[in-house]
Design an enzyme around this catalytic site. Structure first.
Site, mmCIF file in Angstrom:
data_model
loop_
_atom_site.group_PDB
_atom_site.id
_atom_site.type_symbol
_atom_site.label_atom_id
_atom_site.label_comp_id
_atom_site.label_asym_id
_atom_site.label_seq_id
_atom_site.Cartn_x
_atom_site.Cartn_y
_atom_site.Cartn_z
ATOM 1 N N LYS A 78 129.626 -41.307 13.823
ATOM 2 C CA LYS A 78 129.388 -39.892 13.528
ATOM 3 C C LYS A 78 129.350 -39.032 14.578
ATOM 4 O O LYS A 78 128.642 -39.387 15.617
ATOM 5 C CB LYS A 78 128.192 -39.526 12.525
ATOM 6 C CG LYS A 78 128.344 -38.386 12.037
ATOM 7 C CD LYS A 78 126.961 -38.057 11.091
ATOM 8 C CE LYS A 78 126.923 -36.596 10.461
ATOM 9 N NZ LYS A 78 125.882 -36.641 9.584
ATOM 10 N N SER A 153 126.869 -34.853 5.080
ATOM 11 C CA SER A 153 127.736 -34.621 6.073
ATOM 12 C C SER A 153 128.404 -35.577 6.831
ATOM 13 O O SER A 153 129.522 -35.306 7.290
ATOM 14 C CB SER A 153 126.780 -33.901 7.069
ATOM 15 O OG SER A 153 125.911 -34.564 7.806
ATOM 16 N N SER A 177 122.613 -37.398 3.987
ATOM 17 C CA SER A 177 124.077 -37.315 4.377
ATOM 18 C C SER A 177 124.530 -38.700 4.630
ATOM 19 O O SER A 177 125.835 -38.708 5.104
ATOM 20 C CB SER A 177 123.988 -36.647 6.052
ATOM 21 O OG SER A 177 124.049 -35.037 5.424
HETATM 22 N N1 GLN Z 1 123.358 -31.573 2.623
HETATM 23 C C1 GLN Z 1 121.882 -31.260 3.015
HETATM 24 C C2 GLN Z 1 122.079 -30.030 4.078
HETATM 25 O O1 GLN Z 1 122.971 -29.539 4.183
HETATM 26 C C3 GLN Z 1 121.773 -32.524 4.000
HETATM 27 C C4 GLN Z 1 122.480 -32.832 5.146
HETATM 28 C C5 GLN Z 1 122.187 -34.135 5.952
HETATM 29 O O2 GLN Z 1 121.545 -35.073 5.424
HETATM 30 N N2 GLN Z 1 122.493 -33.807 7.180
HETATM 31 O O3 GLN Z 1 121.093 -29.825 4.786
#
Ligand code: GLN
Length: 484
Positions: A78, A153, A177
């Protein structure tokens, strides 16, 4: 089977037996990327020459008698993880062109054991999002239905694993994420306990919540990847000096004598009925494998979302202050003064969601509001953590859905941040509690994967891996492949 579709452990067997070389394996994966990534768009950038050179080096190491489950295995990373010499943008325009001089510890650990790095996968900007639609570059498409999001994400990593554009991948999980895109793409994804894996070189979003986690085609691959990246790192003061068990040894095809908790609050109304059914059916499978199901309650679950959306933006607003056009990436040196240079850089470099989080976080931390919001959120966080501690006194692990529904359509939630945030209701609480969880496929609804989450106590990854593995061995959801 195509080489690029192998699991890590099957590829390792083939490499060890000399049936295939890492160069051949890597070529097959690169060809697959070439063939499908124009449609999936999992990668922000690939590094094919470097990958083939790494593969050739791995073949030489193997010929010299070395072995490791990841030696010569092509993996995706990532883009929130620092890679020496390879552009790292966090999906943000503000870091366009930034080439870090060092590797994140997890990346260095993968390189050390001879893994082949294919490139950097797409992500919501600075990992803020649930769909990759917040990427500053483009949206990744779900390999099961290209009109739909892969989740986020770490949507690029999950889509790359699902579409066989890598054998495994790393993501990061601040509020879901890793697990959420794994669920939406029909792969396995694990969030380790806070402190289990080093955050050194993981670009910080919310430092008290972030963890790096593996995504794989099955549970065994997650166990292998976790074993390679876990463990104390003197470069990360929050990494724990706790021994790392042999995760492969933990994988047993039954859950005899285990107590598995079902949290009432996680089977709420408003869920897609097929998801509820799939999770109930999964519980039956686990009972058949010897588990006893106990009902537990996590009474503060409803406060997890508002708590998360105070703490995560507060930490993000502090962490993102460093992107000022002076040190990294995008810059406006021609501006008349330093303030205007900051302003132009941040205005152009950050997308709407990142700006929203910075504003929310700065507000929550301001004098006069700090006690009412941030401090209060920290107290509620403790209550949420206690819920988990109490529940886990009564069972070995919790079994719950990963998401309330299957993958949504691209564009469906982009105008409504709150609806987007709500998609993570079942993953966010675990990060607030700092515990570990894994998502594995447990069914399909209209051709779209459904995820089952197994949540465990601090540093108890071995238990959640075992439960997920037993379930996986008794089912064949993980063997289905997307149409792409
Ligand atoms: N969707 C959540 C956010 O927008 C979690 C994102 C993540 O785990 N990086 O913060």
């Amino acid at each position: 089977m195509e080489l690029n579709a192998l699991t890590i452990h099957d590829a390792h067997d083939a490499l060890r037996r000399g049936e295939v070389s890492s160069v051949e394996l890597t070529r097959a994966v690169l060809n697959r990327i070439e063939a499908v990534d124009g449609r999936v768009r999992a990668y922000l950038r690939t590094t094919p020459e470097q990958a083939l050179a790494d593969a050739a080096a791995a073949d030489r190491r193997r010929a010299a008698g070395e072995d490791h489950p990841l030696l010569g295995i092509p993996l995706a990373i990532k883009d929130v993880l620092s890679t020496a010499g390879v552009e790292t943008t966090c999906g943000s325009r503000i870091l366009e062109g930034f080439v870090p001089p060092y590797d994140a510890t997890v990346v260095a650990r993968l390189r050390r054991v001879g893994a082949v790095l294919l490139g950097k996968t797409n992500t919501d900007e600075f990992a803020m999002g649930s769909s990759t639609e917040n990427s500053g570059y483009f949206t990744t498409h779900n390999p099961w239905d290209l009109e739909r999001v892969p989740g986020g994400s770490s949507g690029g990593s999950a889509a790359a694993v699902a579409a066989d554009e890598c054998l495994g991948a790393l993501g990061s999980d601040t509020g879901g994420s890793v697990r959420q895109p794994a669920a939406l793409c029909g792969v396995a994804g694990l969030k380790p306990t806070y402190g289990r894996v080093s955050r050194y070189g993981l670009v910080a979003f919310a430092s008290s919540l972030d963890q790096v986690g593996p995504l794989g085609k099955d549970v065994t691959d997650c166990a292998l990847l976790l074993g390679a990246i876990a463990g104390h790192d003197p470069r990360d003061a929050t990494s724990a000096d706790v021994p790392v068990p042999d995760y492969l040894a933990a994988l047993r095809p039954d859950v005899a004598g285990m107590r598995l908790g079902v949290a009432r609050e996680y089977l709420s109304n408003g869920m897609q009925p097929e998801v509820t059914e799939a999770v109930r059916a999964a519980l039956d499978v686990l009972v058949g494998l010897g588990a006893e199901i106990v009902e537990v309650s996590l009474p503060h679950t409803e406060y997890a979302l508002p708590t998360y959306y105070l703490i995560a933006p507060a930490e993000a607003s502090a962490n993102l202050a460093r992107f000022d056009g002076v040190r990294y990436g995008l810059s406006h040196p021609e501006a008349p003064d330093i303030w205007e240079a900051y302003r132009r850089t941040r205005q152009e470099g950050f997308g709407a969601e990142v700006k929203r989080r910075i504003m929310l976080g700065t507000y929550a931390l301001s004098a006069g509001y700090y006690d009412a919001y941030y401090l209060k959120a920290q107290k509620v966080r403790t209550l949420i953590k206690r819920d988990f501690d109490d529940a886990l006194k009564r069972c070995n692990a919790l079994v719950v859905p990963t998401t309330p529904a299957t993958a949504f359509r691209i564009g469906e939630k982009t105008d409504d941040p709150l609806r987007m945030y709500l998609f993570d209701v079942f993953t966010l609480p675990l990060n607030l509690a700092g515990l570990c969880g894994i998502s594995v496929p447990c069914g399909f609804a209209e051709g779209l994967p459904i995820g089952l989450q197994v949540l465990g106590g601090a540093y108890d990854e071995a238990t959640i891996l075992r439960v997920a593995y037993a379930y996986e061995q008794a089912t064949d959801w993980h063997r289905r492949t997307p149409p792409v």
